[in-house]
Design an enzyme around this catalytic site. Structure first.
Site, PDB file in Angstrom:
ATOM      1  N   GLU A 242       0.507  -1.576   0.034  1.00 52.92           N
ATOM      2  CA  GLU A 242       0.476  -0.350   0.203  1.00 52.92           C
ATOM      3  C   GLU A 242       0.834   0.992   0.071  1.00 52.92           C
ATOM      4  O   GLU A 242       0.361   2.156  -0.979  1.00 52.92           O
ATOM      5  CB  GLU A 242      -1.064   0.015   0.675  1.00 52.92           C
ATOM      6  N   GLN A 279       5.688  35.811 -15.150  1.00 60.21           N
ATOM      7  CA  GLN A 279       6.179  34.636 -14.360  1.00 60.21           C
ATOM      8  C   GLN A 279       5.858  34.096 -13.144  1.00 60.21           C
ATOM      9  O   GLN A 279       6.254  33.360 -12.846  1.00 60.21           O
ATOM     10  CB  GLN A 279       7.998  35.170 -14.344  1.00 60.21           C
TER      11      GLN A 279
END
Length: 380
Positions: A242, A279
């Site tokens: 898991e 940006q």
């Protein structure tokens, strides 16, 4: 070192993605209801409910890496992190425990239904007062003739409200701590099993979770998983799978999340320019990509280590789970920032991805537990 997946491996992954996209995909939107049997059957038809189960029982016979690749593709294709989590919990926490520890009779009785998806499995380990301490389970089991009698209450059992089979852990010898825990596969329809209604949760809406009560439940001894007192080893074996494989569903979520965020940044215009031209936005998207790819490499390495039987597999899995879960939360917060006010609204689905991401730092051992495992791997 080869980073390519190869023909058969990528074809299998792509088939799962295409099938999930065609049969199960839902666009981002408000919270979902727990999975229906119809959606579960559609997932089972793609083979994901039995990926790592033996071929003779109808499973895919896959190793950890191929299992993770398919779960990632299923999550990305379906767009339903909750359903992908439910399938993973069924497969990794439960089916693996039955696969590796049940006797021949029980394997023949249970594995075909688990592989085909005819049976839904839930993991009943966690208790209110035990949490991550598996040596202090209040649920007890005592041998009485050819049955074990189970008494106790489990909490936070993923899939429990929909489950046909419960993989449960109980104390058979309180004086032995974690060596006194035993594992069982418990059919839901046995007398003495009571499952509560689905819990209201922050996220992972597609995966129902509930409480399970055992009250004088007589479980035939053939459904014991492993020897008496080996429950902690059974649990750790399933947790190895898991921890290595399940976070792959978040790789799939983050891949789709990034795709939507980039698409939004291209189309959305502010001050006469595309949002992605700023940006502050483009660099945020680059950071999301960096986190995703770094987490992906760590997870693939962890699954490879498990397949190869490396001694450091537990450390690799812990490192990858930390990286994937922290990336999932951070990327979801960044996605909301990219989408702005729209990301805060339920209709866009971005806030749901954040809610789905938050529990990733808790299940299968909290991030703090994972750091302890890594520290142990370092010799500390």
């Amino acid at each position: 070192m080869e980073f390519g997946l190869g023909g058969a491996r990528s074809e299998r992954r792509d088939a799962v993605f295409d099938g999930a996209r065609k049969r199960l995909h839902e666009e981002p939107g408000p919270p979902r209801e727990p999975f229906t049997r119809e959606r579960w059957r559609a997932a089972a038809d793609l083979g994901v409910t039995g990926l790592c189960l033996p071929g003779e029982y109808g499973g895919g016979g896959l190793g950890a890496l191929d299992t993770a690749l398919c779960l990632e593709a299923f999550s990305r294709g379906s767009g339903d992190t909750g359903l992908a989590f439910a399938v993973s919990a069924h497969l990794l926490a439960c089916c693996v425990a039955v696969r590796d520890n049940a006797g021949d009779a029980a394997r023949g009785e249970l594995l075909p239904g688990l592989a085909s998806g005819a049976l839904v499995a839930a993991n009943a380990m966690t208790e209110d007062e035990a949490g991550s301490d598996v040596s202090r389970l209040a649920t007890t089991a005592r041998l009485d003739g050819d049955c074990y009698v189970l008494d106790g209450v489990k909490s936070f059992a993923s899939n429990a409200p929909a489950a046909d089979l419960l993989v449960a852990y109980a104390t058979t010898d309180p004086g032995l701590g974690f060596l006194g825990v035993t594992a069982f596969a418990v059919p839901r329809d046995l007398p003495g099993v009571s499952v509560g209604e689905p819990m209201a949760k922050m996220g992972l809406d597609g995966c129902p979770a509930g409480r399970v009560e055992f009250s004088g439940c007589r479980v035939p001894a053939r459904f014991r998983l492993g020897a008496e007192g080996r429950g902690s080893a059974v649990f750790q074996g399933s947790m190895a799978w898991e921890r290595a494989c399940l976070p792959a569903v978040y790789l799939g979520m983050m891949e789709e999340q990034l795709r939507h965020a980039v698409e939004h940044a291209r189309k959305r215009r502010q001050f006469g320019r595309a949002l992605g031209d700023f940006q502050a936005v483009s660099h945020r998207l680059v950071t999301m990509k960096q986190r995703l790819e770094g987490a992906r490499l760590l997870l693939y390495r962890a699954c490879w280590s498990l397949d190869e039987g490396h001694s450091g597999a537990a450390t690799d899995a812990a490192l990858s789970k930390i990286a994937v879960s922290e990336a999932a939360v951070a990327n979801s917060l960044d996605a909301i920032q990219v989408f702005g006010a729209t990301g805060y609204l339920g209709a866009a689905g971005v806030e749901r991805q954040l809610r789905d991401a938050v529990p990733s730092t808790i299940f299968s051992g909290t991030t703090e537990i994972q750091r302890e495992l890594v520290a142990r791997g370092l010799g500390l």
